[in-house]
Design an enzyme around this catalytic site. Structure first.
Site, mmCIF file in Angstrom:
data_model
loop_
_atom_site.group_PDB
_atom_site.id
_atom_site.type_symbol
_atom_site.label_atom_id
_atom_site.label_comp_id
_atom_site.label_asym_id
_atom_site.label_seq_id
_atom_site.Cartn_x
_atom_site.Cartn_y
_atom_site.Cartn_z
ATOM 1 N N GLY A 13 40.762 32.819 41.570
ATOM 2 C CA GLY A 13 40.117 34.139 41.662
ATOM 3 C C GLY A 13 38.743 34.016 42.292
ATOM 4 N N ALA A 14 38.663 33.180 43.327
ATOM 5 C CA ALA A 14 37.352 32.847 43.908
ATOM 6 C C ALA A 14 36.958 33.778 45.052
ATOM 7 C CB ALA A 14 37.362 31.397 44.393
ATOM 8 N N SER A 15 37.740 34.816 45.312
ATOM 9 C CA SER A 15 37.446 35.650 46.493
ATOM 10 C C SER A 15 36.269 36.586 46.280
ATOM 11 C CB SER A 15 38.688 36.459 46.891
ATOM 12 O OG SER A 15 39.115 37.255 45.804
ATOM 13 N N ASN A 148 39.740 46.467 22.410
ATOM 14 C CA ASN A 148 39.215 47.652 23.094
ATOM 15 C C ASN A 148 40.355 48.633 23.308
ATOM 16 O OD1 ASN A 148 37.327 49.285 24.409
ATOM 17 N ND2 ASN A 148 37.870 48.458 26.409
ATOM 18 N N TYR A 154 45.456 43.567 28.046
ATOM 19 C CA TYR A 154 44.332 42.717 28.474
ATOM 20 C C TYR A 154 43.754 41.947 27.281
ATOM 21 C CZ TYR A 154 39.906 41.622 30.906
ATOM 22 O OH TYR A 154 38.819 40.999 31.465
ATOM 23 N N ALA A 155 43.543 42.634 26.154
ATOM 24 C CA ALA A 155 42.989 41.979 24.959
ATOM 25 C C ALA A 155 43.926 40.875 24.479
ATOM 26 C CB ALA A 155 42.756 43.002 23.848
ATOM 27 N N LYS A 158 43.606 37.861 26.780
ATOM 28 C CA LYS A 158 42.325 37.152 26.671
ATOM 29 C C LYS A 158 42.176 36.465 25.308
ATOM 30 C CE LYS A 158 40.807 38.055 30.805
ATOM 31 N NZ LYS A 158 40.654 36.970 31.782
HETATM 32 P P1 NAP Z 1 37.583 40.991 40.205
HETATM 33 O O1 NAP Z 1 36.289 41.246 40.899
HETATM 34 O O2 NAP Z 1 38.604 42.068 40.133
HETATM 35 O O3 NAP Z 1 38.231 39.661 40.852
HETATM 36 C C1 NAP Z 1 39.464 39.205 40.382
HETATM 37 C C2 NAP Z 1 39.778 37.901 41.056
HETATM 38 O O4 NAP Z 1 41.063 37.450 40.575
HETATM 39 C C3 NAP Z 1 39.889 38.042 42.545
HETATM 40 O O5 NAP Z 1 39.371 36.888 43.170
HETATM 41 C C4 NAP Z 1 41.390 38.115 42.763
HETATM 42 O O6 NAP Z 1 41.781 37.588 44.016
HETATM 43 C C5 NAP Z 1 41.895 37.202 41.688
HETATM 44 N N1 NAP Z 1 43.296 37.446 41.359
HETATM 45 C C6 NAP Z 1 43.818 38.499 40.679
HETATM 46 N N2 NAP Z 1 45.150 38.380 40.605
HETATM 47 C C7 NAP Z 1 45.472 37.222 41.253
HETATM 48 C C8 NAP Z 1 46.690 36.562 41.522
HETATM 49 N N3 NAP Z 1 47.880 37.042 41.104
HETATM 50 N N4 NAP Z 1 46.647 35.393 42.219
HETATM 51 C C9 NAP Z 1 45.469 34.887 42.667
HETATM 52 N N5 NAP Z 1 44.288 35.480 42.441
HETATM 53 C C10 NAP Z 1 44.296 36.637 41.745
HETATM 54 O O7 NAP Z 1 37.355 40.551 38.692
HETATM 55 P P2 NAP Z 1 36.101 39.882 37.957
HETATM 56 O O8 NAP Z 1 35.378 40.959 37.247
HETATM 57 O O9 NAP Z 1 35.397 38.977 38.867
HETATM 58 O O10 NAP Z 1 36.884 39.064 36.840
HETATM 59 C C11 NAP Z 1 37.084 37.657 36.897
HETATM 60 C C12 NAP Z 1 37.594 37.205 35.544
HETATM 61 O O11 NAP Z 1 36.628 37.551 34.542
HETATM 62 C C13 NAP Z 1 38.897 37.866 35.126
HETATM 63 O O12 NAP Z 1 39.701 36.952 34.425
HETATM 64 C C14 NAP Z 1 38.416 38.967 34.190
HETATM 65 O O13 NAP Z 1 39.417 39.338 33.276
HETATM 66 C C15 NAP Z 1 37.260 38.299 33.528
HETATM 67 N N6 NAP Z 1 36.289 39.219 32.940
HETATM 68 C C16 NAP Z 1 35.640 40.152 33.685
HETATM 69 C C17 NAP Z 1 34.720 40.996 33.066
HETATM 70 C C18 NAP Z 1 33.952 42.042 33.820
HETATM 71 O O14 NAP Z 1 33.259 42.850 33.157
HETATM 72 N N7 NAP Z 1 33.985 42.083 35.127
HETATM 73 C C19 NAP Z 1 34.492 40.898 31.689
HETATM 74 C C20 NAP Z 1 35.171 39.951 30.960
HETATM 75 C C21 NAP Z 1 36.072 39.105 31.584
HETATM 76 P P3 NAP Z 1 42.497 38.425 45.204
HETATM 77 O O15 NAP Z 1 41.510 38.357 46.314
HETATM 78 O O16 NAP Z 1 43.740 37.661 45.458
HETATM 79 O O17 NAP Z 1 42.739 39.812 44.697
#
Ligand code: NAP
Length: 246
Positions: A13-15, A148, A154-155, A158
């Protein structure tokens, strides 16, 4: 020499968002970063790491495809001979109240957020055990700790990740492989962009620090857990949430 020089790190998820910040932080700390997302999406992160003087490569892998994950890990081992750090970060949300939640939304979230971590960990464990060294960090969520409404899928994913990592930490501790979890609170990324300003204000009211976090806050915690400084820390959940859940 930077603290992670010579280490090979995979970040899923590094994009964008948190994963991109983690990849850039590990790259700035000297690691060679294998950036994973779907299609060509991770290329921008690998390019940013290289532009900043680091070393990175980008790969298109869907984390729900076990064959793709195994092929990526085999390729990394062929090219670099080792894997030191895995950050299992890729995740999605498909929010809906339970009575309306579709089975497909449950399945997709569990497959991406939980089962994919199983696949990645199984793929990197053998080389890490052989090396007698490894760092696994999984990105959970405050929602996995406190629940939540509208996020049962999702919960569950995680919270499942926390139990999974604690069990794995016990299995591999004697081989000097640590397994830890970072549980972010509300972080400003694409995932939270859709939340309305009113809802954000409501949420911020529940955060003692009174604001959302930044992806870099999570990246700093991951960098620490991946470093030598954290060599006696395993099976822990490091909450990075502004005090939202204590
Ligand atoms: P984001 O901006 O939506 O980015 C999600 C990342 O996951 C993207 O790089 C996406 O890549 C990748 N991804 C999703 N499905 C994939 C798949 N099937 N195969 C490969 N890559 C996939 O989300 P974020 O907020 O950065 O979240 C990152 C992590 O932190 C997640 O696990 C999320 O649940 C967790 N988190 C986030 C928050 C928050 O408030 N933002 C809070 C708690 C936990 P693509 O380019 O391929 O789409």
């Amino acid at each position: 020499m930077s603290e992670l020089t010579g280490r090979i790190a995979i970040v899923t998820g590094a994009s964008r968002g948190i994963g991109r910040a983690i990849a850039e932080r590990l790259g700035a700390s000297g690691a060679t970063v294998v950036c994973v997302a779907r299609g060509e999406n991770a290329a921008v992160t690998a390019a940013a790491i290289s532009a900043a003087g680091g070393t990175a490569e980008a790969h298109g892998v869907d984390v729900t495809d076990p064959a793709g994950v195994e092929a990526l890990v085999s390729g990394v081992l062929e090219r670099h001979g080792r894997i030191d750090i895995l950050v299992s970060n890729a995740g999605i949300a498909r929010d809906q109240l339970m009575l309306r939640m579709k089975r497909a939304d449950w399945d997709e979230v569990i497959a991406t957020n939980l089962t994919a971590s199983f696949t990645w960990c199984q793929a990197v464990l053998k080389p890490m055990i052989r090396q007698r060294a490894g760092r696994i960090v999984a990105i959970s969520s405050v929602v996995g700790q406190m629940g939540n409404a509208g996020q049962a899928n999702y919960a569950a994913s995680k919270a499942g990740l926390i139990g999974f990592c604690k069990a794995l930490a016990r299995e591999v501790a004697s081989r000097n492989v640590t397994v830890n979890v970072v549980a972010p609170g509300l972080i400003a990324t694409d995932m939270t962009r859709a939340i309305t300003d009113n809802a954000k204000a409501d949420w911020s009211g529940q955060i003692p620090m009174g604001r959302m976090g930044a992806p870099e806050d999570i990246a700093a915690a991951v960098r620490f857990l991946a470093s030598d400084e954290a060599s006696y820390i395993t099976g822990q959940v490091l909450a990075v949430n502004g005090g939202m859940y204590m």
